[in-house]
Write a protein that holds these residues in place. Structure first.
Motif, PDB file in Angstrom:
ATOM      1  N   ARG A  37       0.761  -1.308   0.052  1.00 47.63           N
ATOM      2  CA  ARG A  37       0.017   0.162   0.087  1.00 47.63           C
ATOM      3  C   ARG A  37       0.978   1.238  -0.083  1.00 47.63           C
ATOM      4  NH1 ARG A  37      -2.809  -3.124   3.559  1.00 47.63           N
ATOM      5  NH2 ARG A  37      -2.065  -1.961   5.455  1.00 47.63           N
ATOM      6  N   LEU A  38       1.902   1.082   0.819  1.00 48.28           N
ATOM      7  CA  LEU A  38       2.805   2.338   0.941  1.00 48.28           C
ATOM      8  C   LEU A  38       3.543   2.626  -0.561  1.00 48.28           C
ATOM      9  CD1 LEU A  38       4.867   1.930   4.239  1.00 48.28           C
ATOM     10  CD2 LEU A  38       3.012   3.528   3.551  1.00 48.28           C
ATOM     11  N   ARG A  39       3.991   1.568  -1.108  1.00 46.31           N
ATOM     12  CA  ARG A  39       4.510   1.629  -2.651  1.00 46.31           C
ATOM     13  C   ARG A  39       3.481   2.058  -3.631  1.00 46.31           C
ATOM     14  NH1 ARG A  39       6.699  -3.438  -1.747  1.00 46.31           N
ATOM     15  NH2 ARG A  39       5.101  -4.348  -2.795  1.00 46.31           N
ATOM     16  N   LYS A  40       2.341   1.625  -3.395  1.00 45.78           N
ATOM     17  CA  LYS A  40       1.062   2.104  -4.334  1.00 45.78           C
ATOM     18  C   LYS A  40       0.944   3.582  -4.237  1.00 45.78           C
ATOM     19  CE  LYS A  40      -2.851  -0.386  -5.952  1.00 45.78           C
ATOM     20  NZ  LYS A  40      -3.924  -0.934  -5.434  1.00 45.78           N
ATOM     21  N   GLN A  41       0.924   4.091  -2.712  1.00 43.79           N
ATOM     22  CA  GLN A  41       0.658   5.451  -2.496  1.00 43.79           C
ATOM     23  C   GLN A  41       1.798   6.127  -3.164  1.00 43.79           C
ATOM     24  OE1 GLN A  41      -2.338   6.549  -1.047  1.00 43.79           O
ATOM     25  NE2 GLN A  41      -1.437   8.680  -1.543  1.00 43.79           N
ATOM     26  N   LYS A  42       3.078   5.848  -2.858  1.00 50.09           N
ATOM     27  CA  LYS A  42       4.065   6.558  -3.351  1.00 50.09           C
ATOM     28  C   LYS A  42       3.897   6.706  -4.992  1.00 50.09           C
ATOM     29  CE  LYS A  42       9.412   6.789  -3.282  1.00 50.09           C
ATOM     30  NZ  LYS A  42       9.102   7.401  -4.302  1.00 50.09           N
ATOM     31  N   HIS A  43       3.899   5.724  -5.370  1.00 49.41           N
ATOM     32  CA  HIS A  43       3.682   5.709  -6.741  1.00 49.41           C
ATOM     33  C   HIS A  43       2.750   6.740  -7.298  1.00 49.41           C
ATOM     34  CE1 HIS A  43       4.013   4.346 -10.821  1.00 49.41           C
ATOM     35  NE2 HIS A  43       2.718   3.935 -11.171  1.00 49.41           N
ATOM     36  N   LEU A  44       1.500   6.672  -6.695  1.00 48.45           N
ATOM     37  CA  LEU A  44       0.434   7.410  -6.876  1.00 48.45           C
ATOM     38  C   LEU A  44       0.641   9.124  -6.722  1.00 48.45           C
ATOM     39  CD1 LEU A  44      -2.674   7.666  -7.540  1.00 48.45           C
ATOM     40  CD2 LEU A  44      -3.311   7.765  -5.359  1.00 48.45           C
ATOM     41  N   ASP A  45       1.432   9.176  -5.508  1.00 43.90           N
ATOM     42  CA  ASP A  45       1.916  10.610  -5.430  1.00 43.90           C
ATOM     43  C   ASP A  45       3.003  11.017  -6.283  1.00 43.90           C
ATOM     44  OD1 ASP A  45       0.335  10.678  -3.198  1.00 43.90           O
ATOM     45  OD2 ASP A  45       2.133  10.120  -1.652  1.00 43.90           O
ATOM     46  N   ASP A  46       3.931  10.195  -6.785  1.00 38.82           N
ATOM     47  CA  ASP A  46       4.803  10.486  -7.698  1.00 38.82           C
ATOM     48  C   ASP A  46       3.989  10.691  -9.157  1.00 38.82           C
ATOM     49  OD1 ASP A  46       6.826  10.214  -6.056  1.00 38.82           O
ATOM     50  OD2 ASP A  46       7.462   8.126  -6.977  1.00 38.82           O
ATOM     51  N   MET A  47       3.185   9.937  -9.383  1.00 35.41           N
ATOM     52  CA  MET A  47       2.382  10.174 -10.706  1.00 35.41           C
ATOM     53  C   MET A  47       1.648  11.573 -10.527  1.00 35.41           C
ATOM     54  SD  MET A  47       2.402   8.014 -12.874  1.00 35.41           S
ATOM     55  CE  MET A  47       4.097   7.524 -13.079  1.00 35.41           C
ATOM     56  N   MET A  48       0.953  11.907  -9.252  1.00 35.58           N
ATOM     57  CA  MET A  48       0.403  13.035  -9.228  1.00 35.58           C
ATOM     58  C   MET A  48       1.228  14.254  -9.326  1.00 35.58           C
ATOM     59  SD  MET A  48      -3.098  12.490  -9.024  1.00 35.58           S
ATOM     60  CE  MET A  48      -3.865  13.953  -8.570  1.00 35.58           C
ATOM     61  N   ALA A  49       2.467  14.120  -8.680  1.00 31.35           N
ATOM     62  CA  ALA A  49       3.337  15.371  -8.911  1.00 31.35           C
ATOM     63  C   ALA A  49       3.899  15.568 -10.418  1.00 31.35           C
ATOM     64  CB  ALA A  49       4.618  15.025  -8.016  1.00 31.35           C
ATOM     65  N   LYS A  50       3.924  14.182 -11.172  1.00 34.41           N
ATOM     66  CA  LYS A  50       4.457  14.430 -12.538  1.00 34.41           C
ATOM     67  C   LYS A  50       3.300  15.143 -13.555  1.00 34.41           C
ATOM     68  CE  LYS A  50       7.226  13.317 -15.809  1.00 34.41           C
ATOM     69  NZ  LYS A  50       8.501  13.840 -15.974  1.00 34.41           N
ATOM     70  N   THR A 105       1.004  17.184 -12.127  1.00 31.24           N
ATOM     71  CA  THR A 105       1.187  18.822 -12.107  1.00 31.24           C
ATOM     72  C   THR A 105       2.209  19.579 -12.644  1.00 31.24           C
ATOM     73  OG1 THR A 105       0.112  18.432  -9.544  1.00 31.24           O
ATOM     74  CG2 THR A 105       1.387  20.412  -9.902  1.00 31.24           C
ATOM     75  N   GLU A 106       3.341  18.806 -12.572  1.00 29.64           N
ATOM     76  CA  GLU A 106       4.599  19.241 -13.359  1.00 29.64           C
ATOM     77  C   GLU A 106       4.190  19.364 -14.927  1.00 29.64           C
ATOM     78  OE1 GLU A 106       9.087  17.757 -14.550  1.00 29.64           O
ATOM     79  OE2 GLU A 106       8.246  16.995 -12.712  1.00 29.64           O
ATOM     80  N   LEU A 107       3.486  18.485 -15.501  1.00 28.37           N
ATOM     81  CA  LEU A 107       3.351  18.387 -17.081  1.00 28.37           C
ATOM     82  C   LEU A 107       2.220  19.483 -17.145  1.00 28.37           C
ATOM     83  CD1 LEU A 107       3.520  14.811 -17.746  1.00 28.37           C
ATOM     84  CD2 LEU A 107       5.200  16.462 -18.296  1.00 28.37           C
ATOM     85  N   LYS A 108       1.483  19.433 -16.413  1.00 32.01           N
ATOM     86  CA  LYS A 108       0.267  20.711 -16.436  1.00 32.01           C
ATOM     87  C   LYS A 108       1.016  22.117 -16.640  1.00 32.01           C
ATOM     88  CE  LYS A 108      -3.857  18.250 -14.915  1.00 32.01           C
ATOM     89  NZ  LYS A 108      -5.035  18.515 -14.086  1.00 32.01           N
ATOM     90  N   ASN A 109       1.874  22.436 -15.722  1.00 29.34           N
ATOM     91  CA  ASN A 109       2.730  23.729 -15.587  1.00 29.34           C
ATOM     92  C   ASN A 109       3.555  23.854 -16.660  1.00 29.34           C
ATOM     93  OD1 ASN A 109       1.493  24.250 -13.061  1.00 29.34           O
ATOM     94  ND2 ASN A 109       3.467  23.519 -11.813  1.00 29.34           N
TER      95      ASN A 109
END
Length: 166
Positions: free
Chosen positions: A46-59, A61-65
């Protein structure tokens, strides 16, 4: 004998039930360990999955910017292009107008030169009042600076050209 065999079978049962209990405890202990291990593994997953999800959300946001910045640059570049294109259009129109003026002036010069040559020839043969030097002086002055004609007449070039029949 019966009593001795009864004792021995009773003690075997006690030993068997003791070892069954030990075996059951051992199995329960292994089961608890496995459950704890599975829970820990699931937690890590679950932690790995959450970290992956957080990384994807950050990516995301970065791509939208980045997309927003690119879109802004495209809009600025498009605006700059439109400004340059408008300036080019004005310059093309000015070039066409100046080319037409130059052509008209060249036609006027040709007309004047042909008339000057005719007047020179007739003045020499008929002793006309005009002196060849005066005509040549006017012609040379005009040929040296043909732009003087443009400033001496405030009317458009085409209107001036209509005066002459060519």
């Amino acid at each position: 004998m019966a009593s001795s065999s009864g004792n021995s079978s009773g003690s075997t049962q006690i030993q068997n039930s003791g070892s069954e209990e030990d075996l059951q405890q051992l199995m329960d202990q292994r089961k608890r360990k496995r459950m704890l291990s599975n829970r820990e593994s699931a937690r890590r997953s679950r932690l790995r999955k959450q970290k992956h999800l957080d990384d994807m959300m950050a990516k995301v946001t970065e791509l939208k910017n980045e997309n927003s910045q690119i879109l802004t640059r495209i809009n600025v570049t498009t605006q700059h292009y439109m400004t340059v294109e408008a300036e080019n259009s004005v310059l093309r129109a000015q070039m066409m107008e100046l080319s037409q003026r130059l052509q008209s002036l060249n036609e006027i010069l040709n007309y004047i030169n042909s008339n000057t040559a005719t007047v020179d020839a007739s003045a020499a043969t008929t002793n006309c009042m005009f002196q060849a030097e005066e005509i040549q002086g006017f012609s040379d002055g005009f040929l040296n600076n043909p732009w003087n004609l443009m400033y001496s007449n405030q009317q458009p070039i085409m209107a001036s050209a209509d005066i002459f029949d060519y």
